[in-house]
Design a protein around this motif. Structure first.
Motif, PDB file in Angstrom:
ATOM      1  N   HIS A  96      33.966  48.898  40.942  1.00  0.00           N
ATOM      2  CA  HIS A  96      33.147  48.609  42.126  1.00  0.00           C
ATOM      3  C   HIS A  96      31.660  48.854  41.881  1.00  0.00           C
ATOM      4  CE1 HIS A  96      31.977  48.693  46.428  1.00  0.00           C
ATOM      5  NE2 HIS A  96      31.255  49.748  46.088  1.00  0.00           N
ATOM      6  N   LYS A  97      31.337  50.013  41.318  1.00  0.00           N
ATOM      7  CA  LYS A  97      29.922  50.420  41.200  1.00  0.00           C
ATOM      8  C   LYS A  97      29.118  49.496  40.288  1.00  0.00           C
ATOM      9  CE  LYS A  97      30.980  53.661  37.435  1.00  0.00           C
ATOM     10  NZ  LYS A  97      31.067  55.072  37.020  1.00  0.00           N
ATOM     11  N   HIS A  98      29.790  48.728  39.452  1.00  0.00           N
ATOM     12  CA  HIS A  98      29.097  47.897  38.475  1.00  0.00           C
ATOM     13  C   HIS A  98      28.751  46.497  38.987  1.00  0.00           C
ATOM     14  CE1 HIS A  98      29.664  50.838  35.308  1.00  0.00           C
ATOM     15  NE2 HIS A  98      30.934  50.941  35.664  1.00  0.00           N
ATOM     16  N   TRP A  99      29.389  46.067  40.074  1.00  0.00           N
ATOM     17  CA  TRP A  99      29.140  44.683  40.515  1.00  0.00           C
ATOM     18  C   TRP A  99      28.847  44.548  42.002  1.00  0.00           C
ATOM     19  CZ3 TRP A  99      31.943  41.815  44.099  1.00  0.00           C
ATOM     20  CH2 TRP A  99      33.140  42.397  44.559  1.00  0.00           C
ATOM     21  N   ASN A 100      29.285  45.536  42.802  1.00  0.00           N
ATOM     22  CA  ASN A 100      29.223  45.401  44.256  1.00  0.00           C
ATOM     23  C   ASN A 100      28.015  46.156  44.808  1.00  0.00           C
ATOM     24  OD1 ASN A 100      29.858  45.386  47.082  1.00  0.00           O
ATOM     25  ND2 ASN A 100      32.012  45.042  46.533  1.00  0.00           N
ATOM     26  N   THR A 101      27.167  45.484  45.566  1.00  0.00           N
ATOM     27  CA  THR A 101      25.951  46.115  46.108  1.00  0.00           C
ATOM     28  C   THR A 101      26.219  46.876  47.397  1.00  0.00           C
ATOM     29  OG1 THR A 101      25.382  44.109  47.351  1.00  0.00           O
ATOM     30  CG2 THR A 101      24.503  44.300  45.101  1.00  0.00           C
ATOM     31  N   LYS A 102      27.432  46.744  47.948  1.00  0.00           N
ATOM     32  CA  LYS A 102      27.746  47.381  49.230  1.00  0.00           C
ATOM     33  C   LYS A 102      28.632  48.612  49.027  1.00  0.00           C
ATOM     34  CE  LYS A 102      27.635  42.914  51.664  1.00  0.00           C
ATOM     35  NZ  LYS A 102      26.195  42.903  51.553  1.00  0.00           N
ATOM     36  N   ASP A 103      28.681  49.472  50.051  1.00  0.00           N
ATOM     37  CA  ASP A 103      29.593  50.611  50.025  1.00  0.00           C
ATOM     38  C   ASP A 103      31.034  50.103  50.079  1.00  0.00           C
ATOM     39  OD1 ASP A 103      27.530  52.431  49.967  1.00  0.00           O
ATOM     40  OD2 ASP A 103      27.463  52.642  52.159  1.00  0.00           O
ATOM     41  N   LEU A 104      31.926  50.889  49.531  1.00  0.00           N
ATOM     42  CA  LEU A 104      33.334  50.515  49.567  1.00  0.00           C
ATOM     43  C   LEU A 104      33.817  50.520  51.017  1.00  0.00           C
ATOM     44  CD1 LEU A 104      35.508  49.944  47.336  1.00  0.00           C
ATOM     45  CD2 LEU A 104      36.282  52.278  47.708  1.00  0.00           C
ATOM     46  N   PRO A 105      34.370  49.436  51.519  1.00  0.00           N
ATOM     47  CA  PRO A 105      34.822  49.412  52.917  1.00  0.00           C
ATOM     48  C   PRO A 105      35.988  50.382  53.137  1.00  0.00           C
ATOM     49  CG  PRO A 105      35.470  47.393  51.777  1.00  0.00           C
ATOM     50  CD  PRO A 105      34.574  48.140  50.848  1.00  0.00           C
TER      51      PRO A 105
ATOM     52  N   ALA B 150      38.481  53.181  32.137  1.00  0.00           N
ATOM     53  CA  ALA B 150      38.940  52.106  33.017  1.00  0.00           C
ATOM     54  C   ALA B 150      37.952  51.801  34.135  1.00  0.00           C
ATOM     55  CB  ALA B 150      40.300  52.468  33.622  1.00  0.00           C
ATOM     56  N   ASP B 151      36.991  52.711  34.395  1.00  0.00           N
ATOM     57  CA  ASP B 151      36.013  52.465  35.454  1.00  0.00           C
ATOM     58  C   ASP B 151      34.644  52.056  34.894  1.00  0.00           C
ATOM     59  OD1 ASP B 151      35.437  54.913  34.364  1.00  0.00           O
ATOM     60  OD2 ASP B 151      35.224  55.963  36.279  1.00  0.00           O
ATOM     61  N   GLU B 152      34.584  51.711  33.616  1.00  0.00           N
ATOM     62  CA  GLU B 152      33.346  51.233  33.004  1.00  0.00           C
ATOM     63  C   GLU B 152      33.490  49.751  32.645  1.00  0.00           C
ATOM     64  OE1 GLU B 152      30.539  52.799  32.834  1.00  0.00           O
ATOM     65  OE2 GLU B 152      31.340  54.679  33.632  1.00  0.00           O
ATOM     66  N   VAL B 153      32.390  49.127  32.233  1.00  0.00           N
ATOM     67  CA  VAL B 153      32.421  47.695  31.921  1.00  0.00           C
ATOM     68  C   VAL B 153      31.698  47.414  30.612  1.00  0.00           C
ATOM     69  CG1 VAL B 153      32.551  46.932  34.332  1.00  0.00           C
ATOM     70  CG2 VAL B 153      30.303  47.287  33.268  1.00  0.00           C
ATOM     71  N   MET B 154      31.994  46.245  30.061  1.00  0.00           N
ATOM     72  CA  MET B 154      31.302  45.709  28.891  1.00  0.00           C
ATOM     73  C   MET B 154      30.572  44.437  29.311  1.00  0.00           C
ATOM     74  SD  MET B 154      34.593  45.937  26.368  1.00  0.00           S
ATOM     75  CE  MET B 154      35.839  46.091  27.654  1.00  0.00           C
TER      76      MET B 154
ATOM     77  N   ARG C  39      30.295  38.008  39.323  1.00  0.00           N
ATOM     78  CA  ARG C  39      29.501  39.107  38.781  1.00  0.00           C
ATOM     79  C   ARG C  39      30.289  39.988  37.818  1.00  0.00           C
ATOM     80  NH1 ARG C  39      26.098  41.165  44.122  1.00  0.00           N
ATOM     81  NH2 ARG C  39      24.775  39.309  44.297  1.00  0.00           N
ATOM     82  N   ALA C  40      31.603  39.959  37.951  1.00  0.00           N
ATOM     83  CA  ALA C  40      32.429  40.823  37.098  1.00  0.00           C
ATOM     84  C   ALA C  40      33.810  40.211  36.948  1.00  0.00           C
ATOM     85  CB  ALA C  40      32.521  42.232  37.681  1.00  0.00           C
TER      86      ALA C  40
END
Length: 461
Positions: A435-444, A211-215, A72-73
């Motif tokens: 994390h926020k751009h690809w992961n559907t779960k909360d950060l463990p 650094a926390d954004e995506v293309m 996904r990323a």
């Protein structure tokens, strides 16, 4: 069903790795490679950029063919202080010069005569003068010694951003790379330093990307959310920043022991710079005050000296338990010694000690670690000053050293001291950054394993 993952390319000086992390940040796939170094035009060793580039595409192809993972990323973490110079078509114009490449003395003198003293530049850029290790000085060398190549340069990218460009085809720079002992960034003005403008280098440096954004990027007919890439030291700090909100210091240990304080934004003083302090910029753009100590190297060398003197295997020191009673006796025995001077020693007193003063290897090794803690505590205290630190985390080799951890807890009795461990901290940080751009779960909340050390727990293994 395909497993949702993020792919992270983690490029060290020795090992080049691809990791796939699932949504719980478990490593579900790992591939490692080593490349033979090549030579630059002066005969100095350097990274093989072609091998590195091809390995990115080959590794991704291999994973996609397996048809087990839903990538996904993609993100990247690499060592810093390394520039790739690209032409209008995005092709490298030079080898990937080694940051240990000797820097021409006369050019260094010209730079400081033109733009200010080493002390002034160091203070403004939070970068102790280090020759090629200051990547801005590498670009300065290209301009003055290779003007024909300089004219052809369209983009200058640090290595993490070059890796990202291979997938995205887009050209950006990133604060974690700019802000790491490059001499490019003025920490007071929060902009490139005036010398970068005066030398007309800014036009070669692409726009800064968070650094926390995506293309969005396409590869093999599929679209991926792709990060801009991070400097490895800053990436390793990210899991701590997202897991702990109370002020903390991380001591990242290996050959160097680097103390990192993300909660101290005060400008570096001349005294701190003299004591090998510097500043990084974290992935969220804030300064991270840091201090360095060559303690891991010293521990290794002096452990060998002890082992040879007492005719034992140096491996026994790796698992030697802490003896609180012995530590107290040694402290009493050496309590009248002169303290470390105002300018912090680069290494401990142990190298000057006579090993005949110790009854056995256990005594000698406890004193070696105690001497290292003496300078370590002062090095770390430099960056704690002025901030209300609640916790100290130690990761890397020293976190497994029971003597070091117990003595560190005694050196900072008002602060909670923990040994921390996690799998592949650098790559994990690059994954967590987006994390926020690809992961559907909360950060463990169990990414980092902690072991608490306290003055009130005198016997710890």
């Amino acid at each position: 069903m395909l497993i949702p993952v993020i792919a992270v390319f983690d490029v060290g000086k020795t090992n080049k790795k691809l990791f796939l992390f699932d949504e719980q940040y478990h490593i579900v796939y790992e591939k490692s490679a080593r490349f033979l170094e090549t030579k630059d035009e002066d005969g100095d060793s350097c990274e093989n950029l072609d091998s590195l580039r091809l390995s990115v595409f080959d590794s991704l192809n291999e994973v996609l063919k397996a048809n087990k993972y839903d990538i996904r990323a993609i993100n990247f973490s690499t060592y810093g202080a390394s520039f790739v110079y690209l032409d209008e078509e995005g092709k490298p114009l030079t080898p990937l010069y080694n940051y240990l490449k000797p820097y021409p003395k006369e050019l260094e003198e010209l730079f400081y005569q033109t733009h200010g003293s080493p002390q002034k530049i160091a203070q403004e850029t939070a970068s102790p003068a280090s020759g090629s290790l200051n990547s801005g000085m590498q670009l300065y060398r290209i301009k003055h010694q290779k003007p024909d190549i300089f004219k052809q340069i369209r983009y200058v990218l640090h290595l993490p951003q070059y890796m990202s460009t291979l997938i995205t085809g887009k050209y950006f720079t990133d604060m974690t790379s700019i802000g790491c002992h490059t001499q490019l960034w003025d920490f007071n003005k929060k902009d490139y330093h005036q010398w970068v403008y005066d030398e007309q280098l800014v036009e070669k440096l692409p726009e800064i990307f968070p650094a926390d954004e995506v293309m969005e990027a396409s590869f093999m007919g599929k679209t991926y959310k792709t990060g801009v890439g991070l400097h490895d030291s800053s990436a390793a700090l990210i899991p701590y920043l997202v897991n702990f909100k109370e002020p903390f210091v991380l001591i990242s240990t290996g050959t160097w022991c680097i103390s990192l304080n993300p909660f101290n934004e005060s400008p570096l003083t001349s005294q701190e710079l003299e004591n090998d302090c510097l500043a990084y910029i974290a992935y969220h753009g804030k300064p991270v005050k840091a201090s360095r100590l060559f303690a891991g190297f010293e521990l290794e060398q002096q452990s060998k000296r002890i082992a040879a003197h007492f005719q034992v295997d140096a491996l026994i020191f790796r698992t030697m338990p802490f003896d609180a009673q012995l530590a107290a006796q040694l402290k009493k025995r050496f309590k009248n010694e002169n303290q470390v001077s105002a300018t912090l020693a680069r290494q401990s007193k142990f190298g000057a000690r006579d090993l005949n003063d110790f009854a056995n290897e256990k005594e000698a090794y406890h004193q070696l670690v105690a001497d290292i803690i003496d300078v370590q505590s002062q090095s770390t205290a430099l960056i704690i000053k002025g901030s209300a630190i609640k916790k100290i985390f130690v990761d890397g080799g020293f976190s497994k050293n029971a003597i070091y951890m117990n003595l560190l807890a005694r050196a900072f009795p008002q602060i909670e001291v923990y040994a921390a461990s996690m799998a592949q901290a650098t790559a994990l940080g690059a994954a967590v950054a987006i994390h926020k751009h690809w992961n559907t779960k909360d950060l463990p909340n169990d990414i980092i394993e902690l072991k608490y050390y306290s003055v009130n727990q005198p016997i710890l293994g």
